[in-house]
Design a protein around this motif. Structure first.
Motif, PDB file in Angstrom:
ATOM      1  N   ASP A 220      36.335  39.907  40.226  1.00  0.00           N
ATOM      2  CA  ASP A 220      37.702  39.593  39.811  1.00  0.00           C
ATOM      3  C   ASP A 220      38.436  40.838  39.338  1.00  0.00           C
ATOM      4  OD1 ASP A 220      39.989  38.416  38.952  1.00  0.00           O
ATOM      5  OD2 ASP A 220      39.068  37.154  37.401  1.00  0.00           O
ATOM      6  N   ILE A 221      39.467  41.220  40.073  1.00  0.00           N
ATOM      7  CA  ILE A 221      40.337  42.309  39.611  1.00  0.00           C
ATOM      8  C   ILE A 221      41.679  41.724  39.162  1.00  0.00           C
ATOM      9  CG2 ILE A 221      41.117  42.834  42.009  1.00  0.00           C
ATOM     10  CD1 ILE A 221      40.729  45.542  39.349  1.00  0.00           C
ATOM     11  N   ALA A 222      41.956  40.482  39.628  1.00  0.00           N
ATOM     12  CA  ALA A 222      43.237  39.836  39.282  1.00  0.00           C
ATOM     13  C   ALA A 222      43.378  39.642  37.767  1.00  0.00           C
ATOM     14  CB  ALA A 222      43.351  38.492  39.996  1.00  0.00           C
ATOM     15  N   TRP A 223      42.240  39.519  37.071  1.00  0.00           N
ATOM     16  CA  TRP A 223      42.286  39.236  35.629  1.00  0.00           C
ATOM     17  C   TRP A 223      43.024  40.315  34.830  1.00  0.00           C
ATOM     18  CZ3 TRP A 223      40.413  41.780  31.208  1.00  0.00           C
ATOM     19  CH2 TRP A 223      39.744  42.976  31.470  1.00  0.00           C
ATOM     20  N   ILE A 224      43.157  41.518  35.380  1.00  0.00           N
ATOM     21  CA  ILE A 224      43.764  42.592  34.594  1.00  0.00           C
ATOM     22  C   ILE A 224      45.239  42.314  34.288  1.00  0.00           C
ATOM     23  CG2 ILE A 224      42.129  44.325  35.448  1.00  0.00           C
ATOM     24  CD1 ILE A 224      44.416  45.557  37.062  1.00  0.00           C
ATOM     25  N   LYS A 225      45.775  41.241  34.903  1.00  0.00           N
ATOM     26  CA  LYS A 225      47.163  40.878  34.551  1.00  0.00           C
ATOM     27  C   LYS A 225      47.288  40.523  33.071  1.00  0.00           C
ATOM     28  CE  LYS A 225      46.900  36.100  36.313  1.00  0.00           C
ATOM     29  NZ  LYS A 225      45.881  36.074  37.378  1.00  0.00           N
TER      30      LYS A 225
ATOM     31  N   GLY B 263      52.796  44.259  35.497  1.00  0.00           N
ATOM     32  CA  GLY B 263      52.917  44.747  36.876  1.00  0.00           C
ATOM     33  C   GLY B 263      51.571  44.970  37.532  1.00  0.00           C
ATOM     34  N   SER B 264      50.581  44.157  37.153  1.00  0.00           N
ATOM     35  CA  SER B 264      49.223  44.384  37.665  1.00  0.00           C
ATOM     36  C   SER B 264      49.148  44.239  39.177  1.00  0.00           C
ATOM     37  CB  SER B 264      48.252  43.408  37.001  1.00  0.00           C
ATOM     38  OG  SER B 264      48.536  42.082  37.406  1.00  0.00           O
ATOM     39  N   GLU B 265      49.990  43.372  39.753  1.00  0.00           N
ATOM     40  CA  GLU B 265      49.890  43.169  41.205  1.00  0.00           C
ATOM     41  C   GLU B 265      50.220  44.448  41.958  1.00  0.00           C
ATOM     42  OE1 GLU B 265      51.894  39.677  42.576  1.00  0.00           O
ATOM     43  OE2 GLU B 265      50.891  38.394  41.098  1.00  0.00           O
ATOM     44  N   GLU B 266      51.286  45.126  41.541  1.00  0.00           N
ATOM     45  CA  GLU B 266      51.650  46.379  42.197  1.00  0.00           C
ATOM     46  C   GLU B 266      50.599  47.455  41.930  1.00  0.00           C
ATOM     47  OE1 GLU B 266      53.834  46.888  44.569  1.00  0.00           O
ATOM     48  OE2 GLU B 266      54.027  44.714  44.306  1.00  0.00           O
TER      49      GLU B 266
ATOM     50  N   THR C  34      43.544  36.163  43.159  1.00  0.00           N
ATOM     51  CA  THR C  34      42.341  35.344  43.245  1.00  0.00           C
ATOM     52  C   THR C  34      41.093  36.235  43.245  1.00  0.00           C
ATOM     53  OG1 THR C  34      43.673  34.021  44.756  1.00  0.00           O
ATOM     54  CG2 THR C  34      41.357  33.421  44.578  1.00  0.00           C
ATOM     55  N   PRO C  35      40.019  35.794  42.588  1.00  0.00           N
ATOM     56  CA  PRO C  35      38.779  36.581  42.657  1.00  0.00           C
ATOM     57  C   PRO C  35      38.199  36.588  44.074  1.00  0.00           C
ATOM     58  CG  PRO C  35      38.688  34.960  40.879  1.00  0.00           C
ATOM     59  CD  PRO C  35      39.890  34.632  41.694  1.00  0.00           C
ATOM     60  N   MET C  36      37.510  37.687  44.405  1.00  0.00           N
ATOM     61  CA  MET C  36      36.844  37.784  45.708  1.00  0.00           C
ATOM     62  C   MET C  36      35.432  37.222  45.592  1.00  0.00           C
ATOM     63  SD  MET C  36      37.779  41.798  46.063  1.00  0.00           S
ATOM     64  CE  MET C  36      38.573  42.055  44.481  1.00  0.00           C
ATOM     65  N   GLU C  37      34.880  36.794  46.735  1.00  0.00           N
ATOM     66  CA  GLU C  37      33.462  36.447  46.757  1.00  0.00           C
ATOM     67  C   GLU C  37      32.707  37.625  47.366  1.00  0.00           C
ATOM     68  OE1 GLU C  37      31.835  32.556  47.951  1.00  0.00           O
ATOM     69  OE2 GLU C  37      33.922  32.062  48.366  1.00  0.00           O
ATOM     70  N   VAL C  38      31.682  38.094  46.674  1.00  0.00           N
ATOM     71  CA  VAL C  38      30.939  39.256  47.163  1.00  0.00           C
ATOM     72  C   VAL C  38      29.434  39.053  47.016  1.00  0.00           C
ATOM     73  CG1 VAL C  38      32.787  40.910  46.634  1.00  0.00           C
ATOM     74  CG2 VAL C  38      31.038  40.410  44.904  1.00  0.00           C
TER      75      VAL C  38
END
Lengths: 248, 606
Positions: free
Chosen positions: B335-340, B345-348, B372-376
């Protein structure tokens, strides 16, 4: 799982146009891309089907082809983007000489690059041999350096595709390459005269076909070709500069 | 049948990834004639896939960094079975190798004061990876490629090497290759040969490697009599894509974690905090808050456990999945989306820092990583083992045969740190080119044995004689990949590996029955048959070496010997062909580390 029909161009010889479409039926499952389909046909039905590919992740630019007439990377074209109720056609890039089936001879591109003056950096800024550059000054060059050399822009450029000006015109890929050198803050070489006379940038009439097909979404026309054209124009065609040059 | 053409060079380089190109530049600058063979088109080699960066202790972002810290990090990451001399040379020379790239046109990301920016990565104490977003490999290969084309190096694209040729005295004399376009056989005669053929990922079912990673250099050298070491050490990168099936294995850069990405299981638990190895505890964050401060560049903070070494993270993910706490498609969540929650402006920000990852998931999995988190899950990524070379010159145990990059062995020990491979390519690629050129100047042109050429050609075209009645090469390759994946994969045990060795014997039989039809021009089925010969050699070397190392260390994890054994820290496992070609496995003692380097290692342990 669904069954889909593919019409794949098979060459009879390496003479241009000497080939026919061969029809294959194969199973398509969720998430598959066109290159997966080609591989499964290769493994099960046609082991000698020729296709060029490498990374299968959109990073190397090897698997360029024309899918339903659109220049695309096979590895980045998902089956779900295509209408499977009709046969899907897969053909090689038309601008380059055929080798076999989906594989074309793109060696011309490698020869063209050698004709562009190489990078020539200014003296280093620091005693340890390094340079200082601000991120904002390298942003635009980094856009050009995303190019994966898939040559789809060359494939679609009408100066090459329809007018066969391969001997006079370097094509969008190499205007991007030249722009990357010209706009590198360290570079001291001058390629403007070459762009006008040897590379014939004037042939480009900015139809932006190249930009449309770029899988890396590089703004080829707006950010590379037009600024280079402007450099040519301001040196050679700007009346004030021409006048000043006369008195030099 | 004789060859269609013969080319003669002082130095012949096989492979045009980072190591091969860097060797070509060095040899050409030394004034000898250079031929460069690449299996694909120029600039498409697997180096292009490298994402995160290249490690070099330039200390641009943290002035506490130095070659000593980099050396100690590399040795610790490799669990101390690395070749200390290679680790030392690498740490000392990498900064100069990175800096010279800028003079050749590379455009790295910048620091605020205009220098090359360096990012954090697993196992590196300080921010050390020079990078360009998440496409550093492309930048490296394009820079080297564009520099090479002006140096008078002759490039033979889409040529595959079939056999390494020796002269009567056992010295390397050149190679036999074929060109894919026409299927013609070409002999390359050279005073020195450099192998830079990369890895072996295609021996496994789930891999980040492109089709080229079939262990060609490993197998060519082995068949010619060279020694391979450390073949049991395979790096399973913790984060490959797991969905959709057709992209399974494609790499998700460690840079995602370097930028603050966290790993979670299906219960939402950040499981990496549950298992931190003792020797990394002093350097690891004690809570998520400290981990976040670290990725934000706070020098007083310690790194989050997601940035522990790759072998460890891969095993933790494997454990979560096996315990039933995995994601829907058999991985875990990255999950990198959580940094919002942390930055506006986390998306940019994510799109700018990780553009290829954003693009890759958007296009291939219909998933927006900024939301969304990735599956890895783990994917076969890199082999630490390879051709045994002299640390300084990169010469193998065969005279006149050099190796550099992934196909050579020594620098990485039991586990490679992320970012050390790109710097390995340029440090040892340069050395291989330099010493190969010197060897070429000091030695006469060797003689090629025509008999060996004709034999090599005859063997390679046998599948055509059997035609479609023969065994399907693709099926055989899939069977081998299934075997290696399930029996010699991320968690190993003796009985399974013995089973793998037995099956590989059977595959050798089946390879003798492989058949293809049609012409030799750009024939993928025939090519697969040629690749298979190499894949079988490396697969056998991996399995036999893994049986021999009765402990767990780095990339080699055994369920039946789950602990590290100090007695096993004294040797490398070596494989070489015995009389009749059968594979012989033995131990070679590690060279003792000099006291001043031991002191460096001790000093950095705190």
């Amino acid at each position: 799982m669904a069954t889909a029909t593919f019409k794949i161009w098979r060459t009879h010889s390496s003479a241009p146009g000497d080939g026919t479409y061969q029809t294959f039926q194969t199973e398509v499952s969720e998430g598959m891309v066109v290159l997966d389909v080609v591989h499964s046909i290769q493994a099960q039905q046609a082991p000698d089907l020729a296709v060029r590919w490498n990374c299968k992740a959109g990073k190397c630019g090897s698997c360029s082809a024309e899918i339903n007439g659109n220049p695309r990377l096979m590895c980045m074209t998902r089956m779900s983007q295509l209408n499977l109720s009709e046969p899907v056609t897969i053909e090689p890039m038309r601008t380059f000489p055929p080798i076999k089936d989906l594989v074309t001879d793109v060696s011309w591109n490698f020869r063209v690059k050698k004709g562009i003056k190489k990078f020539k950096p200014r003296q280093p800024d620091a005693p340890d041999g390094t340079w200082r550059m601000a991120q904002r000054d390298v942003d635009r060059v980094q856009e050009f350096r995303k190019c994966i050399e898939c040559f789809l822009c060359q494939d679609v450029c009408h100066v090459l595709r329809d007018h066969n000006k391969h001997d006079e015109f370097i094509g969008p890929r190499f205007f991007v390459y030249a722009a990357n050198l010209e706009m590198n803050p360290l570079d001291t070489e001058d390629r403007v005269d070459d762009l006008k006379d040897a590379h014939n940038i004037g042939y480009c009439n900015i139809t932006k076909c190249c930009t449309k097909v770029c899988p890396e979404h590089i703004h080829i026309t707006d950010n590379a070709i037009i600024p280079l054209k402007e450099r040519v124009v301001s040196r050679h065609y700007d009346p004030v500069t021409r006048l000043l040059r006369m008195f030099k | 049948m004789p060859a269609d053409a013969t080319y003669t060079y002082d130095v012949l380089i096989v492979g045009a990834g980072g190591a091969g190109l860097r060797a070509a530049i060095e040899a050409a600058n030394a004034g000898v004639t250079v031929g460069l063979i690449c299996k694909s088109l120029l600039g498409k080699a697997h180096t292009v896939m490298a994402e995160g960066g290249m490690a070099a202790a330039m200390a641009n972002n943290d002035d506490r960094d130095s070659w000593k810290v980099h050396f100690a990090d590399t040795m610790r990451g490799g669990q101390y079975v690395n070749n200390w001399r290679m680790a030392e040379l690498h740490a000392k020379e990498a900064p100069d190798r990175v800096r010279e790239l800028e003079g050749w046109g590379a455009v790295f990301d910048r620091t605020a004061d205009g220098r090359i920016n360096q990012r954090n990565f697993g196992g590196h104490r300080y921010p050390r990876l020079a990078h360009v977003g998440d496409r550093t490999g492309l930048e490296l290969i394009r820079t080297l490629q564009d520099h090479t084309v002006y140096l008078g190096v002759t490039v033979h694209m889409e040529h595959t090497v079939i056999e390494l040729l020796l002269d009567g005295s056992g010295r390397a004399a050149g190679v036999l290759a074929y060109d894919r376009e026409k299927g013609r056989f070409h002999v390359f005669n050279a005073k020195a040969v450099v192998l830079a053929t990369g890895g072996v990922g295609r021996a496994f079912k789930v891999t980040s490697n492109s089709w080229e990673g079939t262990g060609d250099g490993h197998a060519l050298a082995f068949r010619a009599g060279a020694e391979l070491i450390d073949m049991e050490f395979i790096q399973f990168h913790p984060t490959g894509m797991v969905w959709p099936p057709s992209v399974k294995g494609i790499l998700v850069t460690e840079g995602v974690r370097g930028e603050g990405g966290i790993l979670k299981n299906s219960e939402g638990r950040r499981f990496m905090f549950d298992d931190i190895p003792d020797n990394y505890k002093p350097q690891t964050a004690s809570d998520p808050e400290e981990g976040w401060r670290y990725v934000q560049g706070d020098k007083s903070a310690r790194r989050p456990p997601e940035l522990l070494t790759r072998d460890h993270v891969a095993r933790c993910i494997n454990r979560e999945v096996k315990a039933g706490r995995g994601s829907p498609h058999g991985g875990v969540f990255l999950d990198i989306a959580w940094i919002k929650e942390k930055i506006a402006g986390s998306e940019e920000h994510i799109k700018r820092k990780l553009p290829s990852m954003y693009h890759q998931f958007k296009e291939l999995a219909d998933l927006d990583i900024t939301k969304t988190p990735m599956e890895v899950g783990p994917t076969t990524h890199y082999i630490m083992g390879g051709i045994r070379v002299d640390a300084d010159s990169q010469m193998s145990t065969i005279h006149g045969l050099f190796a550099a990059g992934e196909c050579a062995s020594g620098i990485n020990g039991a586990n490679r740190l992320g970012g050390n491979s790109l710097s390995d390519l340029i440090v040892f690629g340069k050395r291989a080119g330099e010493y190969a050129a010197q060897y070429a100047r000091d030695n006469p042109q060797p003689r090629i044995d025509d008999g060996a050429v004709e034999h090599g050609i005859a063997t390679s075209i046998e599948p055509f004689a059997r035609g479609t009645a023969g065994e399907n090469p693709y099926t055989l390759q899939q069977d081998l990949q299934d075997t290696m994946q399930s029996l010699v994969g991320i968690v190993r045990q003796e009985s399974e590996m013995r089973e793998a060795v037995d099956r590989i014997e059977g595959y050798k039989e089946r390879l003798r029955r492989v058949g293809v039809s049609g012409g030799r021009e750009y024939h993928s089925g025939w090519h697969t048959a040629i690749d298979l010969r190499n894949l079988l050699v490396v697969s056998e070397a991996i399995a036999r070496s893994a049986i021999e190392r009765k402990e767990s260390r780095g990339g080699h994890f055994r369920e039946d010997y789950p602990e590290k054994d100090p007695a096993c820290a004294t040797f490398n496992v070596s494989t070489r062909p015995g009389p009749g070609g059968a594979m012989q496995v033995s131990h070679v003692p590690l060279p003792p580390m000099p006291d001043h380097l031991k002191a460096v290692v001790e000093e950095q342990k705190s």
